[in-house]
Design an enzyme around this catalytic site. Sequence first.
Site, PDB file in Angstrom:
ATOM      1  N   LEU B 102      36.491  42.276  41.378  1.00  0.00           N
ATOM      2  CA  LEU B 102      35.911  41.830  42.645  1.00  0.00           C
ATOM      3  C   LEU B 102      34.841  42.812  43.115  1.00  0.00           C
ATOM      4  CD1 LEU B 102      39.096  40.629  44.581  1.00  0.00           C
ATOM      5  CD2 LEU B 102      37.504  39.285  43.202  1.00  0.00           C
ATOM      6  N   GLY B 140      39.420  41.787  39.490  1.00  0.00           N
ATOM      7  CA  GLY B 140      38.944  40.426  39.295  1.00  0.00           C
ATOM      8  C   GLY B 140      38.809  40.032  37.842  1.00  0.00           C
ATOM      9  N   ASN B 164      43.942  47.033  39.934  1.00  0.00           N
ATOM     10  CA  ASN B 164      44.026  48.388  40.512  1.00  0.00           C
ATOM     11  C   ASN B 164      43.807  48.438  42.019  1.00  0.00           C
ATOM     12  OD1 ASN B 164      41.350  47.753  40.480  1.00  0.00           O
ATOM     13  ND2 ASN B 164      40.662  49.829  39.991  1.00  0.00           N
ATOM     14  N   GLU B 165      44.089  47.320  42.687  1.00  0.00           N
ATOM     15  CA  GLU B 165      43.839  47.242  44.129  1.00  0.00           C
ATOM     16  C   GLU B 165      44.386  48.443  44.910  1.00  0.00           C
ATOM     17  OE1 GLU B 165      44.186  44.718  42.305  1.00  0.00           O
ATOM     18  OE2 GLU B 165      42.816  43.155  42.950  1.00  0.00           O
TER      19      GLU B 165
END
Lengths: 289, 289, 289
Positions: B102, B140, B164-165
């Site tokens: 993302l 993403g 890996n947010e």
Amino acid sequence: MAGRAAWACRAWRPPLRRRLDGPPRALAGAPPRRLFSGPAVQVELQEGAGVAVMKLKSPPVNSLSLELLTEFTISLEKLENDKACRGVILTSAVPHIFSAGLDITEMHGKSPEHYAEFWKAVQEMWLKLYKSSLGSSPAGGCLMALSCDYRIMAENPKYSIGLNETQLGIVAPFWFKDALVSTIGHRAAEQSLQLGLLYPASDALKVGLVDQLVPEERLQSAATQVMAQWLATPDHARQITKSMMRKEVVDRLLKHRDADIQNFVQFISRDSIQKSLQMYIERLKQRKT
Amino acid sequence: MAGRAAWACRAWRPPLRRRLDGPPRALAGAPPRRLFSGPAVQVELQEGAGVAVMKLKSPPVNSLSLELLTEFTISLEKLENDKACRGVILTSAVPHIFSAGLDITEMHGKSPEHYAEFWKAVQEMWLKLYKSSLGSSPAGGCLMALSCDYRIMAENPKYSIGLNETQLGIVAPFWFKDALVSTIGHRAAEQSLQLGLLYPASDALKVGLVDQLVPEERLQSAATQVMAQWLATPDHARQITKSMMRKEVVDRLLKHRDADIQNFVQFISRDSIQKSLQMYIERLKQRKT
Amino acid sequence: MAGRAAWACRAWRPPLRRRLDGPPRALAGAPPRRLFSGPAVQVELQEGAGVAVMKLKSPPVNSLSLELLTEFTISLEKLENDKACRGVILTSAVPHIFSAGLDITEMHGKSPEHYAEFWKAVQEMWLKLYKSSLGSSPAGGCLMALSCDYRIMAENPKYSIGLNETQLGIVAPFWFKDALVSTIGHRAAEQSLQLGLLYPASDALKVGLVDQLVPEERLQSAATQVMAQWLATPDHARQITKSMMRKEVVDRLLKHRDADIQNFVQFISRDSIQKSLQMYIERLKQRKT
């Protein structure tokens, strides 16, 4: 030194500032400080690292009695409210064992009110801990471990871990089952619970019941190392993530809590079950002699 | 040639006649035909085989921006409506990366309306794709991969894949989590998401995040080969089966879609989160210099 | 001697007394006694051990016809009501095969009423058995195996097991899927069902579709051995545990049973599906010539 032990990594109410400060301070080097101690549980806090070490100290086998469970839950609550604490390592002060599991004497020859009180204490402990790390041994010890974030076990073929309720003629409740399925998958959990399997260390690693085996003398240092990795993730994001992962299982118990207590009391009060437990207790006594 | 790439195998509105014609025509030998191309996505279709190849081409790292996501979703829709297309291989036109995930700049310093629009585009992409194959890289990219039927990754220790947010101080939404749990199981997903782990290729294979590792130059041919196996199953039966397997996860997002957008907007708009993202962006910039 | 076979371990209405008597009587040594036998199923009971052996005997391939299914379900019911029986080993009297799965001729060229009756019989068998052990072969054979507690397969690369519905252009119902997911996990199940995979013995072991491989001549003795381990757990506790583990999947079928039958009848009655099955039947016939 702790015995066969375990550790826990909890994420709670973290000071948000710390999350933005980059990686956490090193865990090593900080002098331990005794925080508080009761008859069955002793807690030390490494101030610098923000890591507490909780040790069960109820010889001979750290049975999860009503007293130990209550003290354990209160200690955990204190740590949650302590802003200096970000994680907890769970272990034992009794050599060669973490815990033998639920104390059978609390389930035998007592009143229904006592059974209810005991079971409620088991639920409380689990709900508090189902955000933490390792136990090793029959039943309750395993349950504590399953509630943790990571499980380290001493590499010793004589040590074992598992939920052996059926061997005693009793049944693990649905929330033990849910936690086990989440950890080792449905098929392994089904076999494990039906047979009441106790896994030797190497099998426990293989099936996924523990995450790591280390020599007994390295338990604590290994736990400290893994804890550092865990605390390197921003607390807030990790905490929300953990709660998302476990929400379904926690909610199921919360929803059926009273029914679960009633169910336990009714089951354990049966003559046949009481006889079965008595036989088990007698067998244990004979082994000791 | 595509970089580290991935592929996807979709089953949609298949001409029923073909299902009864026995095995599909060979994938090899058919000359590729350029279908259509936009600023960020390029699509070729091998008419004979019924297989499209979609390439992300948004240097330097194929970040999933609002523009790329929108173009991607529209391209996928076009392919679904094209009766000549039975499957799609998803890959990258940028060397050595599928996608960095993302686009963080879409989540920083913008209006709540923008955050909502962006998140809706992420949802759209996912819902469309949650019937397709490999991405490789943070967040993403991994999400795209998790939506596919099969994931092939270049055998290179420098490449990694994961969600890996938490490392950024943000949280993967429940539908990322659901897709991950479906792929690697609950325990591995819990550890993966809490720590925001990026798995090197070999670990990704071991944990089940990808299905196959091949040398980088063989990505496309390996994808073509696996696709042939997929398309050898009658489309109609395979499609119903897939939709049955994924129904629960898809339905959960559809049911909570608006709440999920609101939740994202509220979370990402917080000062603390914005600061956290800014720090991350600055660290990325420093790395490039 | 049974062929490629399987076994099952059921826990039902156990005489409670026995549970309190300590470990079960040894399985070996007890002379087998013929209990009852019909055209397709033959049942022997080892009185001393409390273990029945059920053999499918419907050459050439033990196809699960309406007749076999009905006889099977009735036999199982008889055993459940027999207090001398505590477990059942499921196997085959036809050499080299347990079962080829659902009988395709029951799904082709018949009336909607017949399809409904057939599907109901499949459901009945499954509901009865979803507390029991191994099958090996396409579809129905595998379904029987998935309903058991433990699966043993002959170690022979020529033998295979799996749910190959999609290969025939049809779709496994949601309860086949649920049982498969419970056994091998979601990801493996998705790939398995979409492609209609038949796993050779060694792959079946690896993916977890069977629990053990043994030389063909040792199938029965291996089953007897594992059964002894199973019956060493108190029946009552094991039975409640099993029912807790499988409740969700069983309840889902019970809730949607009629809709599932209607769905099957409507799907199987389609011209396109009937043509697809006819082609499959003709291919099978050609193979035999």
